[in-house]
Design an enzyme around this catalytic site. Structure first.
Site, PDB file in Angstrom:
ATOM      1  N   ARG A  62       0.910  -1.150   0.316  1.00  0.00           N
ATOM      2  CA  ARG A  62       0.099  -0.069  -0.008  1.00  0.00           C
ATOM      3  C   ARG A  62       0.821   0.907  -0.267  1.00  0.00           C
ATOM      4  O   ARG A  62       0.797   2.528  -0.713  1.00  0.00           O
ATOM      5  CB  ARG A  62      -0.940  -0.196   1.172  1.00  0.00           C
ATOM      6  CG  ARG A  62      -1.541   1.394   1.313  1.00  0.00           C
ATOM      7  CD  ARG A  62      -2.817   1.152   1.780  1.00  0.00           C
ATOM      8  NE  ARG A  62      -3.067  -0.043   2.769  1.00  0.00           N
ATOM      9  CZ  ARG A  62      -2.342   0.761   4.492  1.00  0.00           C
ATOM     10  NH1 ARG A  62      -2.283   2.176   4.592  1.00  0.00           N
ATOM     11  NH2 ARG A  62      -2.634   0.027   5.557  1.00  0.00           N
ATOM     12  N   TYR A 115     -14.538  16.778 -16.731  1.00  0.00           N
ATOM     13  CA  TYR A 115     -15.060  15.227 -17.448  1.00  0.00           C
ATOM     14  C   TYR A 115     -15.910  15.583 -16.303  1.00  0.00           C
ATOM     15  O   TYR A 115     -16.044  15.389 -14.778  1.00  0.00           O
ATOM     16  CB  TYR A 115     -13.754  14.431 -16.435  1.00  0.00           C
ATOM     17  CG  TYR A 115     -13.904  13.027 -17.248  1.00  0.00           C
ATOM     18  CD1 TYR A 115     -13.989  12.591 -18.494  1.00  0.00           C
ATOM     19  CD2 TYR A 115     -13.604  12.433 -15.927  1.00  0.00           C
ATOM     20  CE1 TYR A 115     -13.860  11.341 -18.170  1.00  0.00           C
ATOM     21  CE2 TYR A 115     -13.731  11.248 -15.959  1.00  0.00           C
ATOM     22  CZ  TYR A 115     -14.209  10.406 -16.916  1.00  0.00           C
ATOM     23  OH  TYR A 115     -14.638   9.296 -16.862  1.00  0.00           O
ATOM     24  N   ASP A 187      -5.358  18.647 -16.644  1.00  0.00           N
ATOM     25  CA  ASP A 187      -5.649  17.296 -16.448  1.00  0.00           C
ATOM     26  C   ASP A 187      -5.621  16.782 -17.989  1.00  0.00           C
ATOM     27  O   ASP A 187      -5.501  17.830 -18.613  1.00  0.00           O
ATOM     28  CB  ASP A 187      -6.956  16.987 -16.330  1.00  0.00           C
ATOM     29  CG  ASP A 187      -7.842  15.472 -15.952  1.00  0.00           C
ATOM     30  OD1 ASP A 187      -7.294  14.678 -17.521  1.00  0.00           O
ATOM     31  OD2 ASP A 187      -8.435  14.852 -16.330  1.00  0.00           O
ATOM     32  N   LYS A 212      -6.055   5.753 -20.094  1.00  0.00           N
ATOM     33  CA  LYS A 212      -6.840   5.880 -21.731  1.00  0.00           C
ATOM     34  C   LYS A 212      -5.130   5.891 -22.318  1.00  0.00           C
ATOM     35  O   LYS A 212      -4.402   5.474 -22.843  1.00  0.00           O
ATOM     36  CB  LYS A 212      -7.159   7.242 -22.178  1.00  0.00           C
ATOM     37  CG  LYS A 212      -8.070   7.320 -20.755  1.00  0.00           C
ATOM     38  CD  LYS A 212      -9.506   7.109 -20.914  1.00  0.00           C
ATOM     39  CE  LYS A 212     -10.560   7.136 -19.318  1.00  0.00           C
ATOM     40  NZ  LYS A 212     -11.055   8.734 -19.491  1.00  0.00           N
TER      41      LYS A 212
HETATM   42  C1  LIG Z   1     -11.124   8.388 -18.038  1.00  0.00           C
HETATM   43  C2  LIG Z   1     -11.123  10.154 -17.775  1.00  0.00           C
HETATM   44  C3  LIG Z   1     -10.315  10.642 -15.992  1.00  0.00           C
HETATM   45  C4  LIG Z   1     -10.919   9.952 -15.061  1.00  0.00           C
HETATM   46  O1  LIG Z   1      -9.740   8.018 -15.090  1.00  0.00           O
HETATM   47  P1  LIG Z   1     -10.360   7.174 -15.279  1.00  0.00           P
HETATM   48  O2  LIG Z   1      -9.466   6.825 -15.713  1.00  0.00           O
HETATM   49  O3  LIG Z   1     -11.481   6.229 -15.652  1.00  0.00           O
HETATM   50  O4  LIG Z   1     -10.719   6.987 -13.405  1.00  0.00           O
HETATM   51  C5  LIG Z   1     -10.161  11.715 -15.957  1.00  0.00           C
HETATM   52  N1  LIG Z   1     -10.049  12.915 -16.576  1.00  0.00           N
HETATM   53  C6  LIG Z   1      -9.945  12.745 -18.064  1.00  0.00           C
HETATM   54  C7  LIG Z   1      -9.947  14.024 -19.271  1.00  0.00           C
HETATM   55  C8  LIG Z   1     -10.633  11.408 -18.314  1.00  0.00           C
HETATM   56  O5  LIG Z   1     -10.371  10.832 -19.899  1.00  0.00           O
END
Ligand SMILES: *Cc1c(COP(=O)(O)O)cnc(C)c1O
Length: 400
Positions: A62, A115, A187, A212
């Site tokens: 952890r 998001y 982000d 992604k």
């Molecule tokens: C998918 C996504 C997230 C969240 O990510 P997860 O891995 O699904 O928790 C945050 N910001 C953007 C722009 C995303 O496309």
């Protein structure tokens, strides 16, 4: 410590203790990093335990895992930060970073195209602890200025938004924020560090959903936070109690996926530009959003900021797009699949009004351009002519 234990033991003791290890001295230089599927590391004695703590070595999964540490290092290098932290999801990265920075009474300024789940994080959790937020059009500096308060602590935005691919000027926002002691969180999921490094443009913290494009193979959920060593140390202390450190297997897969980031993104970016241009010429398409198009409202800033790269996400709207037409379109697709996620090597589509944005009120959605028939495309690495043909034939069938 790593040897078998010869001796006159009972069957069960031998069963548990033989063949548990190969001496690490004999396996010192594997070409690929082994996967550490262990919850804990042993200590020889109490002195070693102290040494483990002092040298920040591995003790309990952890807190630290070798595969996670290796992934932290790559992300730090790619994002040009001082340190990183990998988490069990992009959302875990966002919540850990925000919970680390914010305290009761603080205010966040953010963008209307954010998001979806990040709004839920603000609404469901942060508001409960006395953190307020205001939603603006982050590409409009007047709106940003007007809505900044004395208690604004973070301006939170994305390098390109979902699904309208809005692009804001991070340098301009950072200059404005830093004059007022506000931090900028970006982000970077849509652009990836291959195309854009927000920290180089003045951002304080960068977040990635590694799920992604960074991993790119649709087999891992993971996220990362990158920033100053001091901030990441604070996040790490919180990660230990929040318990959202990425596991070794996922970190390994993600590290592997990342190795081909440049190759995948170069191909996907080029495909996205060509597909956007082809869709623009299609008689059934009423609107195409991709920052490469001169008509895109943020084309100029995208060109400057991303140095001629525009990302692999695009969206387009179709004429008279009823659910029936959309379904006919989806059925006519042969190798492109519907997926609520994005960023894989294969091209996928989704309809935001029916998935990512279904809980956003219709008026709010449409104010951002997200009509019920807007189709989002996560462009992959297929042969471009096949991709253009795939969309062209599916649109033809949807209207016949
Ligand atoms: C998918 C996504 C997230 C969240 O990510 P997860 O891995 O699904 O928790 C945050 N910001 C953007 C722009 C995303 O496309």
């Amino acid at each position: 410590m790593f040897d078998n234990v010869p001796g006159d033991y009972g069957f069960e003791t031998d069963l548990l203790h033989w063949g548990a290890y190969i001496d690490p001295e004999k396996t010192r230089h594997p070409e690929s990093m082994p996967i550490y599927l262990t919850t804990v590391f042993n200590a020889e004695d109490l002195d070693e335990l102290v040494k483990i703590r002092e040298t920040k070595s591995f003790n309990y999964n952890r807190t630290r895992n070798p595969n996670r540490s290796a992934l932290n290092d790559i992300i730090t290098k790619l994002e040009n930060g001082q340190a990183s932290l990998c988490t069990t999801s992009g959302m875990a990265a966002i919540s850990t970073a925000l919970l680390t920075e914010l305290k009761s009474g603080d205010h966040i300024l953010t963008d209307k195209t954010l998001y979806g789940e990040v709004f839920d994080l603000f609404n469901q959790i942060l508001e409960k602890f006395g953190v307020s937020f205001t939603i603006v059009d982050i590409t409009d500096m007047d709106e940003v200025r007007k809505n900044t308060r004395s208690n604004t602590r973070i301006i939170y935005t994305e390098s390109a938004s979902n699904p309208m691919t809005t692009v804001c000027d991070v340098e301009q926002i950072a200059a404005f924020a830093h004059e007022r002691g506000i931090k900028v969180f970006v982000d970077n999921t849509f652009m990836t560090p291959y195309a854009f490094r927000p920290l180089d443009h003045g951002a304080d913290v960068v977040i990635n959903s590694l799920t992604k494009f960074c991993n790119g193979h649709c087999d891992v959920i993971a996220g990362s936070i990158t920033g100053s060593a001091d901030f990441i140390d604070k996040c790490l202390a919180n990660q230990w109690v929040l318990g959202d450190g990425l596991d070794g297997m996922s970190a390994y897969l993600c590290q592997r996926g990342l190795r081909t980031l440049s190759l995948r993104m170069e191909r996907a970016f080029s495909n996205a530009e060509k597909l956007a241009t082809a869709l623009q010429k299609n008689p059934h398409v009423s609107l195409v959003c991709h920052p490469s198009l001169p008509e895109h409202p943020n084309h100029e800033i995208a060109f400057r900021q991303f140095k001629g790269r525009y990302g692999a996400m695009l969206s387009f709207d179709i004429e008279n797009g009823t659910v029936e037409t959309l379904n006919k379109f989806l059925h006519a697709l042969k190798f492109v699949h519907y997926a609520a996620s994005l960023g894989g090597i294969r091209t996928t589509v989704s309809v935001p009004a029916h998935s990512s944005h279904r809980r956003v009120p219709k008026e709010m959605r449409e104010a951002c351009g997200i009509t019920d028939s807007l189709i989002r495309v996560s462009v992959g690495c297929e042969d471009i002519q096949d991709l253009v043909n795939e969309f062209t034939q599916a649109l033809e069938q949807a209207y016949c």
